[in-house]
Scaffold this active site. Structure first.
Site, PDB file in Angstrom:
ATOM      1  N   HIS A  42      40.730  91.399  73.060  1.00 15.79           N
ATOM      2  CA  HIS A  42      40.128  92.268  74.081  1.00 15.79           C
ATOM      3  C   HIS A  42      40.339  93.505  74.014  1.00 15.79           C
ATOM      4  O   HIS A  42      39.975  94.600  74.843  1.00 15.79           O
ATOM      5  CB  HIS A  42      41.333  91.742  75.357  1.00 15.79           C
ATOM      6  CG  HIS A  42      41.282  90.630  75.867  1.00 15.79           C
ATOM      7  ND1 HIS A  42      39.720  89.784  76.182  1.00 15.79           N
ATOM      8  CD2 HIS A  42      41.796  89.355  75.694  1.00 15.79           C
ATOM      9  CE1 HIS A  42      40.219  88.742  76.687  1.00 15.79           C
ATOM     10  NE2 HIS A  42      41.190  88.371  76.180  1.00 15.79           N
ATOM     11  N   ASP A  82      38.355  81.498  71.416  1.00 18.81           N
ATOM     12  CA  ASP A  82      39.206  81.774  72.480  1.00 18.81           C
ATOM     13  C   ASP A  82      38.865  81.617  73.915  1.00 18.81           C
ATOM     14  O   ASP A  82      37.461  81.527  74.214  1.00 18.81           O
ATOM     15  CB  ASP A  82      39.985  83.364  72.372  1.00 18.81           C
ATOM     16  CG  ASP A  82      41.068  83.041  73.534  1.00 18.81           C
ATOM     17  OD1 ASP A  82      42.138  83.099  73.233  1.00 18.81           O
ATOM     18  OD2 ASP A  82      40.881  83.550  74.728  1.00 18.81           O
ATOM     19  N   HIS A 133      38.939  83.168  76.492  1.00 21.72           N
ATOM     20  CA  HIS A 133      38.476  84.193  76.971  1.00 21.72           C
ATOM     21  C   HIS A 133      37.358  85.176  76.454  1.00 21.72           C
ATOM     22  O   HIS A 133      37.435  85.101  75.195  1.00 21.72           O
ATOM     23  CB  HIS A 133      39.798  85.252  77.367  1.00 21.72           C
ATOM     24  CG  HIS A 133      40.618  84.558  78.357  1.00 21.72           C
ATOM     25  ND1 HIS A 133      41.963  83.778  77.897  1.00 21.72           N
ATOM     26  CD2 HIS A 133      40.839  84.128  79.711  1.00 21.72           C
ATOM     27  CE1 HIS A 133      42.561  83.356  78.554  1.00 21.72           C
ATOM     28  NE2 HIS A 133      42.025  83.711  79.968  1.00 21.72           N
ATOM     29  N   ASP A 163      43.601  78.345  74.166  1.00 24.82           N
ATOM     30  CA  ASP A 163      43.620  78.284  76.012  1.00 24.82           C
ATOM     31  C   ASP A 163      42.429  77.595  76.428  1.00 24.82           C
ATOM     32  O   ASP A 163      42.389  77.583  77.573  1.00 24.82           O
ATOM     33  CB  ASP A 163      43.950  79.705  76.405  1.00 24.82           C
ATOM     34  CG  ASP A 163      43.037  80.792  75.676  1.00 24.82           C
ATOM     35  OD1 ASP A 163      42.247  80.359  74.791  1.00 24.82           O
ATOM     36  OD2 ASP A 163      43.363  81.980  75.919  1.00 24.82           O
TER      37      ASP A 163
HETATM   38  C1  OKP Z   1      44.282  86.703  76.852  1.00 24.47           C
HETATM   39  B1  OKP Z   1      43.608  86.045  75.651  1.00 24.47           B
HETATM   40  C2  OKP Z   1      48.366  87.265  84.692  1.00 24.47           C
HETATM   41  C3  OKP Z   1      46.854  87.273  84.343  1.00 24.47           C
HETATM   42  C4  OKP Z   1      46.756  87.140  82.960  1.00 24.47           C
HETATM   43  C5  OKP Z   1      45.370  87.941  80.930  1.00 24.47           C
HETATM   44  C6  OKP Z   1      44.969  87.027  80.152  1.00 24.47           C
HETATM   45  C7  OKP Z   1      44.668  87.325  79.001  1.00 24.47           C
HETATM   46  C8  OKP Z   1      44.260  86.348  78.190  1.00 24.47           C
HETATM   47  N1  OKP Z   1      48.878  88.609  84.801  1.00 24.47           N
HETATM   48  N2  OKP Z   1      45.529  87.786  82.685  1.00 24.47           N
HETATM   49  O1  OKP Z   1      42.363  86.169  75.619  1.00 24.47           O
HETATM   50  O2  OKP Z   1      44.203  84.615  75.484  1.00 24.47           O
HETATM   51 ZN    ZN Z   2      42.490  83.690  75.735  1.00 21.61          ZN
END
Ligand code: OKP
Ligand code: ZN
Length: 413
Positions: free
Chosen positions: A200, A247, A249, A334
């Site tokens: 990210h 991933d 995301h 995830d």
């Molecule tokens: C990171 B990766 C709660 C919401 C969480 C962030 C997600 C990050 C994912 N504070 N939001 O790509 O696994």
């Molecule tokens: Zn992620």
């Protein structure tokens, strides 16, 4: 598979907001600990330990120089100094987390939302260098972040050790006048247990638990090694690089860093309309000379395994058509069905198929080398098993492909 770890990657531990509550962040040391514990229970593993912090100044400097090619100087200084500045002024406790206050916002004068210079205000600076509130900075954040980046760099160096007589090569045999021993079989895949993750981060902002973009750093290290690669094994496509982001995301940071790069193909399979919300549409295809080199394959949250595997197949087929000599896999778990921050219909045992499908896409190109970097995955109890399954699937397919390739060579007249 050779797996790289730095104990300093376990230090960083922060908090985040979920709704109106502050909780220990999902991206926790327990994730990495679970993986390490699991790896001790399986026979076929080799975990190599590194420690960036105990390197010499000049070795440390080398990595910082590499990082500076894709990350802004002001941002790097911020990451390294913000906690100490706050601590010195008693604005944060030893164990506290610094979170952003105010983000840059678009105005008529600056429609991009990026004001021309970083703010002087000590509170404002964290917002300037972040895009979300899940990416706090603690006393240990930089130590873990640079250790994580270093693992990505070491993985690339180990994959491409350079010619056997090279003095800069750590694999070089010092007693080269003695009877030449057969060179060790070249490594084709290395996994770096990178924590914090990286996909990210876009080179000037932290977000989504990421501070430095490890995939981009791997690419920079590879490019720095290109002139040292033995010409005999250096394929005509040595400059072609692919990043496969598995991933859940969208890797907005990686996409951004290579958006106009004609030599880096970025492929991402991710949850549609999920974090980071403003990127990841299929219409984002790259720009300028990089047009067509960005492939987003969004998929509805909860989509089933077969549909998911179909997307992976689609992605890796694009990759094979491109013909990269170096591949980076941004690997997250995830995508697991019960993940609190993600989830496709992937259950226990299914990652064998995911790993196999991902490796199948590379085809019989035995010359292709891959660095696998850890991104997300938040079902801590299943993380080790899922990773182990993925590795098994990848290795089975790799062995099958290499066997095929050797048979093919043997059959040539
Ligand atoms: C990171 B990766 C709660 C919401 C969480 C962030 C997600 C990050 C994912 N504070 N939001 O790509 O696994
Ligand atoms: Zn992620």
């Amino acid at each position: 598979m050779l797996i790289l770890h730095d104990p300093d990657c376990l230090l960083h531990e922060t908090v985040e907001f979920i709704g109106a509550k502050t909780i220990p962040a999902y991206e926790s040391p327990a994730r990495l600990q679970a993986i390490l514990t699991y790896l001790q229970t399986i026979p076929d593993h080799q975990v190599k330990h590194f420690n960036y912090a105990s390197q010499t100044q000049s070795t440390k400097r080398q990595l910082l120089d590499i990082i500076a090619s894709t990350h802004e100087t002001g941002y790097l200084t911020h990451l390294q100094t913000v906690f100490t500045s706050w601590r010195t002024k008693s604005l944060v406790e030893d164990t506290g987390t610094i979170l952003p206050e105010c983000f840059p916002f678009p105005t008529s004068l600056h429609p991009s939302g990026n004001p021309p210079k970083p703010p002087n205000d000590i509170y404002a600076r964290t917002g300037y260098y972040s895009f979300d509130m899940s990416t706090g900075i603690t006393a240990d954040t930089w130590t873990s972040t640079i250790a994580s980046a270093n693992l990505a760099a070491e993985a690339v160096r180990m994959l491409f050790p350079g010619p056997p007589n090279s003095t800069s090569s750590p694999a070089a045999n010092p007693s080269s006048t003695a009877t030449p021993s057969p060179p060790p079989p070249p490594l084709s895949t290395i996994l770096a247990l990178t924590r914090p993750p990286g996909h990210h981060c876009d080179g000037h902002r932290a977000g989504g638990y990421c501070y430095l973009n490890n995939a981009a750093i791997a690419v920079s290290v590879y490019r720095s090694l290109l002139p040292t690669l033995p010409t005999t094994s250096s394929p005509h496509n040595a400059h072609k690089i692919a990043i496969l982001d598995l991933d859940f995301h969208h890797g907005n940071g990686t996409q951004e860093l290579f958006y106009s790069d004609p030599n880096v193909l970025y492929i991402s399979i991710h949850g549609e309309d999920e974090f980071p919300y403003y990127t990841g549409a299929a219409s984002e295809t790259g720009e300028g000379k990089g047009e067509g080199m960005n492939v987003n394959l969004p998929l509805k949250t909860g989509s089933g395994l077969e549909e998911y595997l179909g997307r992976v197949r689609e992605g890796v087929e694009k990759m094979r058509g491109f013909g990269p000599a170096f591949v980076v896999v941004s690997l997250g778990f995830d995508t697991f069905g019960t993940d609190p921050l993600g989830g496709f219909g992937i259950g226990e045992g299914d990652y064998v198929r995911v790993g196999r499908e991902a490796r199948r896409g590379l085809g019989k190109g035995v010359g292709v080398k891959t660095v696998v970097l850890l991104e997300g995955g938040y079902v801590v109890e299943k993380l080790g098993g899922n990773l182990g399954d993925w590795i098994r699937g990848w290795e089975q397919e790799e062995a099958a492909q290499q066997h095929e390739a050797r048979r093919g060579e043997a059959m040539e007249p």
